[in-house]
Scaffold this active site. Structure first.
Site, mmCIF file in Angstrom:
data_model
loop_
_atom_site.group_PDB
_atom_site.id
_atom_site.type_symbol
_atom_site.label_atom_id
_atom_site.label_comp_id
_atom_site.label_asym_id
_atom_site.label_seq_id
_atom_site.Cartn_x
_atom_site.Cartn_y
_atom_site.Cartn_z
ATOM 1 N N ARG A 1 0.857 -1.200 0.000
ATOM 2 C CA ARG A 1 0.000 0.000 0.000
ATOM 3 C C ARG A 1 0.887 1.242 0.000
ATOM 4 O O ARG A 1 0.625 2.243 -0.644
ATOM 5 C CB ARG A 1 -0.964 0.010 1.199
ATOM 6 C CG ARG A 1 -1.733 1.321 1.281
ATOM 7 C CD ARG A 1 -2.957 1.318 2.205
ATOM 8 N NE ARG A 1 -2.893 0.411 3.324
ATOM 9 C CZ ARG A 1 -2.144 0.603 4.416
ATOM 10 N NH1 ARG A 1 -1.403 1.689 4.541
ATOM 11 N NH2 ARG A 1 -2.151 -0.291 5.391
ATOM 12 N N TYR B 1 -16.269 16.193 -16.260
ATOM 13 C CA TYR B 1 -16.719 14.796 -16.220
ATOM 14 C C TYR B 1 -17.795 14.635 -15.134
ATOM 15 O O TYR B 1 -17.621 15.103 -14.000
ATOM 16 C CB TYR B 1 -15.519 13.880 -15.963
ATOM 17 C CG TYR B 1 -15.933 12.457 -15.698
ATOM 18 C CD1 TYR B 1 -16.766 11.782 -16.577
ATOM 19 C CD2 TYR B 1 -15.499 11.786 -14.555
ATOM 20 C CE1 TYR B 1 -17.166 10.482 -16.323
ATOM 21 C CE2 TYR B 1 -15.889 10.474 -14.300
ATOM 22 C CZ TYR B 1 -16.733 9.831 -15.185
ATOM 23 O OH TYR B 1 -17.134 8.559 -14.937
ATOM 24 N N ASP C 1 -6.981 18.784 -14.685
ATOM 25 C CA ASP C 1 -7.273 17.428 -15.143
ATOM 26 C C ASP C 1 -6.864 17.382 -16.614
ATOM 27 O O ASP C 1 -7.530 17.962 -17.478
ATOM 28 C CB ASP C 1 -8.771 17.141 -14.957
ATOM 29 C CG ASP C 1 -9.159 15.732 -15.378
ATOM 30 O OD1 ASP C 1 -8.445 15.145 -16.221
ATOM 31 O OD2 ASP C 1 -10.182 15.225 -14.887
ATOM 32 N N LYS D 1 -7.585 6.343 -19.680
ATOM 33 C CA LYS D 1 -7.898 6.818 -21.031
ATOM 34 C C LYS D 1 -6.669 6.720 -21.948
ATOM 35 O O LYS D 1 -6.173 5.640 -22.177
ATOM 36 C CB LYS D 1 -8.454 8.233 -20.931
ATOM 37 C CG LYS D 1 -9.593 8.369 -19.907
ATOM 38 C CD LYS D 1 -10.761 7.495 -20.284
ATOM 39 C CE LYS D 1 -11.988 7.571 -19.437
ATOM 40 N NZ LYS D 1 -11.920 7.411 -18.016
#
Ligand code: P1T
Length: 397
Positions: free
Chosen positions: A64, A116, A188, A213
């Site tokens: 982690r 988005y 972004d 993406k």
């Protein structure tokens, strides 16, 4: 075998600004694997690492906190964005979630008004109830941005080009306003990728990607990435990443690294195919509005020309008469374009934002933002452009 991820070591892996971008996608931030000489970073599918004595290890304690495959990806995105630090998360939204955790109740965030739908939902449905205040505005209007700033404003959040209206926001101009007011600017960069636009070089403080993406590029992984230069904010983000634990797995990090190696080649084809699809739509009588930064009448065409290398492969358009039935007929007839959420993969996708990616945005907000019943968003892939145009032609005409 691998350096440990203290902040200074993290930066050390990122080999310089001298390499050209097209070399960095393959080598940027990568460290030679010494164990067996593997050319690709191995997939370290392990949750934990042996310690020879309590606290004595080779730089990795628990996956982690750090994992060598994820670390290689984090160094890669830092290199591509000309950043000192990179972080990888389980999704684009969990990367945004980590950024929002930098702020406290009462803080105000100014954001692009069309963005988005999932980011909008995260802001309005989750973080609003923890006391963050969001103001959504058309950030093309720089005077408005100045007027919205108060003593509580801590972040301006920009998507550019925006999803799905393909608005372009002037990063350098907004950065100047933010710097004057001591506010952070987050961008972004999902639609552009660092191949087309590098927000940190234009003055942004934090850049974020849905790596799902174009970066991963093959529609086979969900992943989020952040890159930045400020050591203190990076420390905080690493702390949040480890404390909240929304990290990506090593297999997903590997797939994204593999995708990044062809980013420059794929982006060139996305952009040239985008241009051909635009030219076709532009002469279609049944098509009404087209949203693409390469269009000379696009409201921020000149900003796009300045801040982006090319205009990208994301195009939105509407049908004359704005009928939902036209959308259904169109999408049913397509054979090469696939009706699906997401974007940026090698295959061409078509999306109806009002019922798909932006369904979580209230109707009145959608309509205010131009997300009408007949708005269609295309993610133009890297197939042969003749097949793409023929497919659109048959489905529209
Ligand atoms: O899906 P995820 O990796 O969590 O990324 C979220 C996200 C963040 N920012 C932008 C600009 C995005 O487009 C997305 C995800 N978008 C879609 C799934 C879509 O079809 O628009």
């Amino acid at each position: 075998m691998y350096i440990s991820r203290t902040l200074s070591n993290h930066a050390r892996g990122i080999n310089n600004r001298i390499m050209k971008f097209n070399t960095k996608v393959i080598h940027g931030g990568q460290i030679k694997e010494k164990g067996y000489g593997a050319v690709m970073p191995p997939i370290y599918q392990t949750s934990t690492y042996v310690q020879s004595e309590p606290g004595v290890h080779q730089g990795y304690e628990y996956s982690r906190t750090q994992n060598p495959t994820r670390h290689a990806l984090e160094n890669s995105i830092a290199s591509l964005e000309n950043a000192k630090y990179g972080l990888a998360f389980s999704s684009g939204l969990s990367a945004i979630d980590a950024i929002l955790k930098l702020f406290k109740p009462g803080d105000e965030i100014i954001s692009t008004h069309d963005l988005y739908g999932g980011s909008y939902r995260l802001f309005n449905k989750i973080y609003k109830k923890y006391g963050l205040k969001f103001i959504f505005e058309d950030l093309k209007n720089l005077e408005k941005v100045e007027k919205l700033i108060t003593s509580k404003t801590k972040l301006v959040w920009v998507e550019t080009p925006t999803n799905p209206m393909i608005n372009v926001i002037d990063i350098a101009a907004i950065s100047e306003i933010c710097k004057k007011n001591k506010i952070l600017l987050g961008v972004d960069n999902t639609f552009s990728t660092p191949y087309l636009q590098r927000p940190l070089d234009l003055g942004a403080d934090i850049v974020m990607h849905s790596g799902t993406k174009y970066l991963a590029g093959h529609s086979d992984v969900i992943i989020g990435l952040i890159a930045l230069n400020d050591e203190k904010i990076a420390e905080n983000l690493f702390f949040i990443q480890n404390s909240s634990g929304a990290i990506c797995g090593p297999m997903d990090a590997f797939l994204t690294l593999r995708g990044i190696k062809t980013l420059h080649v794929r982006m060139d084809r996305h952009c040239s195919n985008g241009e051909k699809v635009f030219e076709f739509l532009n002469q279609c009588k049944k098509v009404d509005k087209i949203y693409w930064p390469g269009l000379e009448s696009h409201p921020n065409h000149l900003v796009a020309k300045r801040q982006m290398k090319k205009f990208g492969g994301m195009i939105s358009f509407t049908f004359v008469n704005n009928m939902y039935s036209d959308v259904v007929n169109f999408t049913k007839k397509l054979k090469v374009f696939t009706l699906a959420e997401s974007l940026g993969g090698v295959e061409s996708l078509v999306n109806h934002p009002a019922t798909m990616t932006h369904a979580s945005m209230p109707k009145k907000d959608r309509e205010r933002n131009g997300i009408t019943e007949s708005l269609i968003r295309l993610s133009v892939g890297i197939e042969d452009s003749i097949d793409l145009v023929n497919d659109l032609d048959k489905a529209i005409n």
